[in-house]
Design a protein around this motif. Structure first.
Motif, short mmCIF file in Angstrom:
data_model
loop_
_atom_site.label_atom_id
_atom_site.label_comp_id
_atom_site.label_asym_id
_atom_site.label_seq_id
_atom_site.Cartn_x
_atom_site.Cartn_y
_atom_site.Cartn_z
N ASN A 77 0.84 -1.20 0.00
CA ASN A 77 0.00 0.00 0.00
C ASN A 77 0.88 1.25 0.00
O ASN A 77 1.14 1.83 1.06
CB ASN A 77 -0.92 0.00 1.23
CG ASN A 77 -2.31 -0.52 0.90
OD1 ASN A 77 -2.54 -1.07 -0.17
ND2 ASN A 77 -3.24 -0.33 1.81
N GLN A 126 -12.94 -1.90 -0.55
CA GLN A 126 -11.62 -1.39 -0.93
C GLN A 126 -11.74 -0.69 -2.29
O GLN A 126 -12.42 -1.19 -3.19
CB GLN A 126 -10.59 -2.53 -1.01
CG GLN A 126 -10.46 -3.31 0.28
CD GLN A 126 -9.42 -4.41 0.26
OE1 GLN A 126 -8.91 -4.80 1.29
NE2 GLN A 126 -9.13 -4.93 -0.92
N GLY A 156 -9.13 5.96 -4.38
CA GLY A 156 -9.83 7.24 -4.31
C GLY A 156 -9.33 8.27 -5.30
O GLY A 156 -10.09 9.15 -5.72
N ASP A 182 -16.78 4.16 -3.42
CA ASP A 182 -17.25 2.90 -2.86
C ASP A 182 -16.64 1.76 -3.67
O ASP A 182 -15.80 1.99 -4.54
CB ASP A 182 -18.78 2.82 -2.85
CG ASP A 182 -19.41 2.93 -4.24
OD1 ASP A 182 -18.75 2.55 -5.23
OD2 ASP A 182 -20.56 3.38 -4.34
N ASN A 183 -17.08 0.54 -3.41
CA ASN A 183 -16.47 -0.62 -4.04
C ASN A 183 -17.11 -1.02 -5.36
O ASN A 183 -16.56 -1.86 -6.08
CB ASN A 183 -16.56 -1.83 -3.10
CG ASN A 183 -18.01 -2.21 -2.82
OD1 ASN A 183 -18.73 -1.48 -2.13
ND2 ASN A 183 -18.46 -3.35 -3.34
N SER A 197 -4.36 7.74 -3.80
CA SER A 197 -4.99 7.58 -2.49
C SER A 197 -5.95 6.41 -2.58
O SER A 197 -6.42 6.07 -3.67
CB SER A 197 -5.70 8.87 -2.07
OG SER A 197 -6.82 9.13 -2.91
N TRP A 198 -6.26 5.81 -1.44
CA TRP A 198 -7.08 4.60 -1.48
C TRP A 198 -7.76 4.39 -0.13
O TRP A 198 -7.42 5.01 0.87
CB TRP A 198 -6.23 3.38 -1.86
CG TRP A 198 -5.00 3.26 -1.01
CD1 TRP A 198 -4.85 2.64 0.19
CD2 TRP A 198 -3.72 3.84 -1.31
NE1 TRP A 198 -3.58 2.77 0.67
CE2 TRP A 198 -2.84 3.50 -0.24
CE3 TRP A 198 -3.22 4.59 -2.38
CZ2 TRP A 198 -1.52 3.90 -0.21
CZ3 TRP A 198 -1.89 4.99 -2.35
CH2 TRP A 198 -1.05 4.65 -1.28
N TYR A 199 -8.74 3.49 -0.16
CA TYR A 199 -9.46 3.11 1.06
C TYR A 199 -9.28 1.61 1.24
O TYR A 199 -9.53 0.83 0.31
CB TYR A 199 -10.94 3.46 0.95
CG TYR A 199 -11.76 3.09 2.15
CD1 TYR A 199 -11.85 3.96 3.24
CD2 TYR A 199 -12.43 1.87 2.22
CE1 TYR A 199 -12.60 3.62 4.36
CE2 TYR A 199 -13.18 1.52 3.33
CZ TYR A 199 -13.26 2.41 4.39
OH TYR A 199 -14.00 2.06 5.51
N GLY A 200 -8.85 1.18 2.41
CA GLY A 200 -8.53 -0.22 2.61
C GLY A 200 -7.21 -0.53 1.91
O GLY A 200 -6.21 0.14 2.13
#
Length: 470
Positions: free
Chosen positions: A362, A393, A396, A428-429, A452-455
């Motif tokens: 990551n 996940q 972003g 969202d996913n 950038s990212w989520y999860g």
């Protein structure tokens, strides 16, 4: 009374002196090469009558003569000296004709339509040294070579809830059920899965704001079930606008008659209509005409960017093969090979337990790369996240890089700010997020650089563009 001889001589001298003073414009002659000088009645000006082979006011220039002077070739043809014969006659020249003309003297307009340049059912019209193609609604380009019939994003989510509005919303079960316009997405599931107009709405409509002028070539409609009862729109009209205020109804070609499109015959089977000619507009509005029970709708618009170069390049369809998709690293859930999130799985809308690419690390040095095999015009990108055993996940934001040799890379720049452009990614996913690449990228290799990212860094994607230029 008789005058003396001397007196007459004096008169003659007095009259002759001023005439001799004026002189003659043709004495000496200003005309060269044997030209004949002609003065006007007052004797103030002259003109030269030149012998054959000479020209200009004073006959000073030699007239060039030969088989190419004057030019015997028409329509801009170029005359060249040549030992050419026509039958038994020596003509001494040939005409080199520009494109679109032929004949000995380039006098004939070629009928370009004989070569059938219009593809995909396009109708050819011959013009002077040119041609034009009238394309069916889903095709465009000079030769109707571009297909323009991709979904514009109602079903996938590229078109957001705010872009879908309507004249009214049906409220059921004491107002607890609200069949909002943004539920009108093709194949939407759930208990409330469509738009329904209010019962007292006599002139209902639903409207899509595409946010910019686009080429719309068709629409797919679908009904739904409400409280177990099939409801759908049997027929409808279409209107369009560029400002959301001034509207034009889609007409039967060459008339002032509104087209009434055939709709659905049940609540679930999609039915498609195409627009020939296509609509070029930012806003599209559908007006139900005849409905079964209530005016209930799920839908999708079909089309493309005005350039016509925005078709999926093959991530979702598989046209881009597995070996063409590589990545910086790969994540394995529970460190098990069977849960390996490989780059080949980074395909838009891919299904399954492991249905995307996830990077092994990551950080901002990760990348997903697509080899398009040939230099390609890339005009857009769609991204999507995924779930890893229930964990949402997604990426972003991201940058793009491109290369023609796979070794030397250029990061796509923001034209105005003159720095690396950061594209907005997903929230969202599952929802599609589309970004237009303008100006487009011309390259063989494309890299997505997560910023950038989520999860964890997780991605499904599709590239948009075209492989040929007009």
């Amino acid at each position: 009374m008789k005058r003396s001889v001397a007196a007459w001589l004096l008169v003659g001298l007095s009259l002759g002196v001023p005439q001799l003073g004026r002189g003659d414009v043709c004495d000496p002659s200003p005309c060269e090469n044997g030209g004949i000088c002609l003065s006007d009645l007052a004797g103030d000006s002259y003109s030269c009558e030149c012998p054959e082979g000479f020209t200009d006011p004073n006959c000073s220039s030699v007239v060039e003569v030969g088989p190419c002077i004057p030019n015997p070739c028409h329509n801009g043809g170029t005359c060249e000296i040549s030992e050419a014969y026509r039958g038994d006659t020596f003509i001494g020249y040939v005409c080199k004709c520009p494109g679109g003309f032929n004949g000995i003297h380039c006098q004939h307009n070629i009928n370009e339509c004989e070569a059938e340049p219009c593809k995909n059912g396009g109708i050819c019209t011959d013009l002077v040294a040119n041609y034009s193609c009238e394309c069916p609604g889903e095709f465009m380009g000079r030769n109707c070579q571009y297909k323009c019939s991709g979904p514009l994003g109602i079903e996938g989510g590229i078109i957001s809830n705010q872009q879908i509005t309507a004249s009214s919303t049906h409220r059921a079960l004491f107002g607890l059920q609200k069949w909002y316009p943004y539920y009108a997405r093709l194949n939407k599931k759930g208990l409330i899965n469509a738009w329904t107009a209010a019962e007292n709405d006599r002139w209902p409509w639903i409207q899509i704001n595409l946010q910019r002028k686009m080429r719309v070539t068709g629409v797919i409609t679908q009904g739904a079930k409400r409280i177990g009862s099939p409801e759908y729109i049997k027929s409808y009209k279409i209107a369009y606008s560029n400002d959301g205020k001034s509207w034009a109804m889609y007409k039967v070609k060459g008339t002032n008659e509104d087209v009434v499109f055939r709709g659905n015959v049940d609540n679930n089977t999609p039915y498609a209509n195409s627009f020939t000619p296509p609509i070029k507009a930012q806003y599209v509005r559908l007006y139900p005409q005849v409905c079964r029970r209530h005016c209930t709708l799920r839908m999708e618009l079909l089309g493309c960017e005005l350039s016509g170069c925005s078709e999926p390049l093959g991530m979702k369809s598989g046209h881009i093969q597995d070996y063409q998709i590589t990545a910086s690293s790969i994540f394995k859930t529970l460190n098990m090979d069977m849960f390996s999130w490989e780059p080949r799985k980074a395909r838009l809308d891919k299904q399954g337990k492991v249905n995307a690419w996830t990077s092994g690390h990551n950080d901002q040095s990760q990348w997903l790369q697509v080899d398009l095999l040939v230099p390609t015009k890339v005009t857009g990108i769609i991204t999507q996240g995924a779930k890893d055993f229930g964990h949402v996940q997604f990426v972003g934001s991201y940058k793009l890089a491109y290369s023609n040799d796979g070794e030397h890379w250029t990061v796509y720049q923001d034209d105005k700010q003159r720095k690396d452009k950061v594209f907005q990614g997903n929230f969202d996913n599952d929802t599609h997020r589309k970004n237009v690449i303008n100006p487009p990228i011309y390259a063989r290799h494309i890299r997505i650089l997560p910023w950038s990212w989520y999860g964890r860094i997780t991605l499904r994607s599709e590239l948009l563009g075209c492989t040929e230029e007009e």
